[in-house]
Design an enzyme around this catalytic site. Structure first.
Site, PDB file in Angstrom:
ATOM      1  N   ASP A  66       0.812  -1.208   0.000  1.00  0.00           N
ATOM      2  CA  ASP A  66       0.000   0.000   0.000  1.00  0.00           C
ATOM      3  C   ASP A  66       0.851   1.265   0.000  1.00  0.00           C
ATOM      4  OD1 ASP A  66      -2.238  -1.542  -0.027  1.00  0.00           O
ATOM      5  OD2 ASP A  66      -2.866  -1.123   2.030  1.00  0.00           O
ATOM      6  N   CYS A 184      -5.620   5.890  11.263  1.00  0.00           N
ATOM      7  CA  CYS A 184      -6.896   6.215  11.905  1.00  0.00           C
ATOM      8  C   CYS A 184      -7.456   5.009  12.656  1.00  0.00           C
ATOM      9  CB  CYS A 184      -7.882   6.699  10.842  1.00  0.00           C
ATOM     10  SG  CYS A 184      -9.543   7.049  11.449  1.00  0.00           S
ATOM     11  N   SER A 186      -5.788   2.480  13.871  1.00  0.00           N
ATOM     12  CA  SER A 186      -4.934   2.206  15.031  1.00  0.00           C
ATOM     13  C   SER A 186      -5.236   3.147  16.192  1.00  0.00           C
ATOM     14  CB  SER A 186      -3.456   2.334  14.645  1.00  0.00           C
ATOM     15  OG  SER A 186      -3.122   1.442  13.605  1.00  0.00           O
ATOM     16  N   GLN A 240       4.610   9.520   4.626  1.00  0.00           N
ATOM     17  CA  GLN A 240       5.750   9.526   3.707  1.00  0.00           C
ATOM     18  C   GLN A 240       6.372  10.899   3.485  1.00  0.00           C
ATOM     19  OE1 GLN A 240       4.046   7.749   0.188  1.00  0.00           O
ATOM     20  NE2 GLN A 240       4.273   5.673   0.971  1.00  0.00           N
TER      21      GLN A 240
END
Length: 283
Positions: A66, A184, A186, A240
């Site tokens: 992902d 979100c 988690s 990232q």
């Protein structure tokens, strides 16, 4: 489709092998493979710059997980090019096509027989004084969080210019429906179906337990002003890209003008993917 971009984990030998086979497969069908120059060198080929790819490609294939797809989506988001994600990673909520399914899926795409999921993106900016010092598109989430040794972060929040609250928390997640199964989730945020149009604000370890996740209409603009002084605080986009924030910085997050178009398997539905990836019903 005459030109197909290929994105992959640059230093992953498995991705390199699959990419080489894919390039041969495309060239046999007189389709031009577009490979970013840095990755192309690992394959012993010439490539194109990442900036050129959005204007040249008719479609993109992402080999990896992902994270690789999210990176490609930010690059291609302004052009809304269909992206086929092939899962060579671990979890793979977005890269749902397996390696065994790659070439049948590509054949279907070339024949025009494919399903596209339109995914909402976010536009995030940082204002410092009178200047916009940072601006990016986001597929999953914009996260304000503290560094390892920083104390709790104070953040004033507004929705469409109306005061919401001042969060005292380890951070704040503003996510799309696609991002609801990422950070979100988690942080105990809701799982939101990706076809919905909305934004979710989820505090990270809030000091006040009544600060719960909030789901907003897609047209909402969320404004966050950093109040904390002398703290180590960052804005991170999709896990990232990011920057260090300063006291008084204003972060604005709203729905982006463009979307990410994901090519989805016709044989799988969202709930099957959700059930499988989260291992629901298993003991």
């Amino acid at each position: 489709m005459k030109k197909i971009a290929i994105f992959a984990k640059v230093h992953d030998p498995r991705c390199q092998g699959v990419a080489g086979e894919l390039i041969t497969w495309l060239e046999q069908r007189r389709i031009v493979p577009l490979v970013e120059a840095h990755f192309a060198r690992h394959l012993g080929r010439s490539g194109v710059t990442s900036e050129e790819i959005p204007d040249l490609a008719d479609m993109a294939v992402v080999l990896g997980g992902d994270g690789t797809l999210i990176s490609a989506a930010r690059l291609l988001g302004g052009r809304e090019i269909p992206i086929l994600g092939v899962n060579l990673g671990s979890l793979g909520f977005l890269t749902e096509v397996t390696l065994d399914e790659l070439y049948p899926a590509l054949e279907a795409c070339l024949g025009g027989d494919y399903r596209v999921s339109e995914r909402m993106m976010l536009a995030a900016t940082v204002e410092r004084g009178d200047d916009i010092v940072f601006s990016h598109r986001v597929l999953n989430d914009a996260v304000i969080n503290k560094g390892a040794l920083a104390r709790i972060v104070d953040m004033e929040s507004l929705v469409n210019g109306h005061y919401l609250t001042t969060y005292k928390a380890d951070g704040l997640i503003i996510s799309t429906p696609t991002g609801s199964t990422g950070y979100c989730l988690s942080a105990n945020g809701p799982i939101v179906h990706p076809d919905l149009e909305c934004l979710t604000i989820t505090p990270i370890c809030p000091h006040t337990l009544t600060n719960r996740p909030i789901v907003l209409e897609a047209s909402a603009e969320v404004t966050i002003r950093l109040i904390s002084k002398n703290e180590d605080v960052y804005l991170t986009l999709d896990g990232q890209v990011g920057m260090e924030l300063k006291c008084g910085d204003i972060i604005r997050v709203r729905r982006a003008e463009h979307r990410t178009r994901l090519v989805m398997s016709r044989s799988k539905d969202y709930f099957e993917v959700l059930r499988t990836k989260l291992k629901w019903g298993e003991r």
